[in-house]
Design a protein around this motif. Structure first.
Motif, mmCIF file in Angstrom:
data_model
loop_
_atom_site.group_PDB
_atom_site.id
_atom_site.type_symbol
_atom_site.label_atom_id
_atom_site.label_comp_id
_atom_site.label_asym_id
_atom_site.label_seq_id
_atom_site.Cartn_x
_atom_site.Cartn_y
_atom_site.Cartn_z
ATOM 1 N N VAL A 149 0.814 -1.218 0.000
ATOM 2 C CA VAL A 149 0.000 0.000 0.000
ATOM 3 C C VAL A 149 0.850 1.272 0.000
ATOM 4 O O VAL A 149 0.311 2.376 -0.077
ATOM 5 C CB VAL A 149 -0.963 0.023 1.210
ATOM 6 N N MET A 150 2.163 1.134 0.097
ATOM 7 C CA MET A 150 3.046 2.298 0.047
ATOM 8 C C MET A 150 4.398 1.870 -0.486
ATOM 9 O O MET A 150 4.672 0.677 -0.654
ATOM 10 C CB MET A 150 3.197 2.940 1.435
ATOM 11 N N GLY A 151 5.279 2.834 -0.748
ATOM 12 C CA GLY A 151 6.588 2.539 -1.292
ATOM 13 C C GLY A 151 7.566 2.034 -0.252
ATOM 14 O O GLY A 151 7.256 1.978 0.943
ATOM 15 N N THR A 152 8.770 1.698 -0.728
ATOM 16 C CA THR A 152 9.816 1.209 0.172
ATOM 17 C C THR A 152 10.168 2.249 1.229
ATOM 18 O O THR A 152 10.359 1.912 2.402
ATOM 19 C CB THR A 152 11.077 0.846 -0.635
ATOM 20 N N THR A 153 10.222 3.513 0.833
ATOM 21 C CA THR A 153 10.571 4.575 1.776
ATOM 22 C C THR A 153 9.553 4.667 2.908
ATOM 23 O O THR A 153 9.912 4.755 4.081
ATOM 24 C CB THR A 153 10.662 5.936 1.058
ATOM 25 N N GLY A 154 8.275 4.637 2.558
ATOM 26 C CA GLY A 154 7.227 4.722 3.573
ATOM 27 C C GLY A 154 7.223 3.524 4.497
ATOM 28 O O GLY A 154 7.079 3.665 5.722
ATOM 29 N N ALA A 155 7.356 2.323 3.915
ATOM 30 C CA ALA A 155 7.359 1.108 4.732
ATOM 31 C C ALA A 155 8.560 1.060 5.659
ATOM 32 O O ALA A 155 8.508 0.474 6.735
ATOM 33 C CB ALA A 155 7.340 -0.130 3.823
#
Length: 300
Positions: free
Chosen positions: A28-34
């Protein structure tokens, strides 16, 4: 049984829960967000640990040393890079195998411990590194035609490179956090670990928040939309890190991370029971060899 062993096993269990939740967040989100949610949502819990120890238990805040901030900065940045690489790796291979790639961390931590903290490296440590490397190569070729040539070239594949790099930065982070916690010297290993966690996770939160505001502000909206799971990631992530820091204040980083390979048992259970993913025989053998290499390191 030494208390660091109990702390390490508990931290390994919590870390597996965090990884399961982060794998869901990756959808549900990108690598940065996760990667960010581990730190940003863990910061309030890290602060709570210090507050409870200081005002609840009565432990004084530790005296600060210049070296402490240097080690924390190195460890914090290394951990951000390592975590981002590990989450990115989940997109390439299945959950258990993706996690297994980073399991060269303890062997690499032994090398960094020798370089930075003068920890001795024995012949058994070298053997452990070799066993783990063979495990990584087997995983790399598990879904291809296996030959002596492919075993040698497997470590140069993209997946192997990302996994080994993740293990490298995790190893640097482990040694850095141990050095930072030990540099405080007082009042006790629990407060030293909690304070190190608070400063480290605070720095990581600030760095990643600034990065997202600059490069990908839209990621913040995706993080807000998944705040419930993100909060759970923050809780178990901060609790696991607190456990690692306590254990590594009592024992060398390489030995703690070696015992932490018990997480692979939890990981395999998550892979089969939660994600319903298939693991073939060579992947299992590769994972077991990585764990075997770390067990050798533990017995040194």
């Amino acid at each position: 049984m030494p208390v660091w062993i109990l702390i390490t096993v508990t931290a390994a269990f919590l870390q597996n829960i965090r990884s399961v939740l982060q794998k869901h967040l990756k959808s549900v989100m990108g690598t940065t967000g996760a990667t960010f949610v581990r730190f940003g949502f863990g910061l309030p819990f890290a602060a709570l640990f210090v507050v409870l120890l200081h005002f609840g238990v009565g432990d004084p805040l530790p005296p600060l040393q210049a070296s402490f901030f240097g080690w924390v900065a190195i460890a914090a940045v290394a951990q951000i890079i390592a975590q981002a690489l590990l989450i990115q790796l989940f997109s390439h291979r299945n959950f258990a195998v993706g996690t297994a790639y980073s399991r060269t961390e303890p062997a690499q931590a032994a090398i960094f411990g020798l370089l930075f903290l003068s920890d001795a490296v024995s012949g058994a440590t070298v053997l452990a590194i070799a066993i783990s490397l063979i495990g990584v190569m087997l995983i790399s070729v598990a879904r291809t035609a296996v030959s002596p040539a492919s075993l040698v070239t497997s470590v140069f594949t993209r997946s192997a490179g990302i996994g080994l790099a993740s293990g490298t930065f995790f190893g640097i982070a482990a040694v850095g956090y141990r050095a930072a916690s030990l540099s405080l010297g007082a009042p006790n290993f629990v407060m030293q670990a909690a304070f190190t966690l608070l400063v480290g996770i605070g720095l990581q939160t600030g760095l990643m928040l600034a990065w997202m505001l600059w490069r990908d502000p839209g990621e913040l909206a995706r993080i807000r939309a998944a705040w419930k799971i993100s909060l759970a990631v923050g809780l178990v992530g901060a609790s696991a890190s607190f456990g690692w820091f306590m254990a590594m204040t009592l024992q060398t980083a390489a030995v703690v991370k070696a015992l932490a390979q018990v997480e692979m048992i939890f990981t395999f259970a998550s892979t089969v029971l939660i994600f319903r993913e298939h693991i073939n025989k060579l992947e299992i053998l590769g994972c077991l060899l990585i764990v075997a290499g770390i067990v050798v390191l533990l017995l040194v």
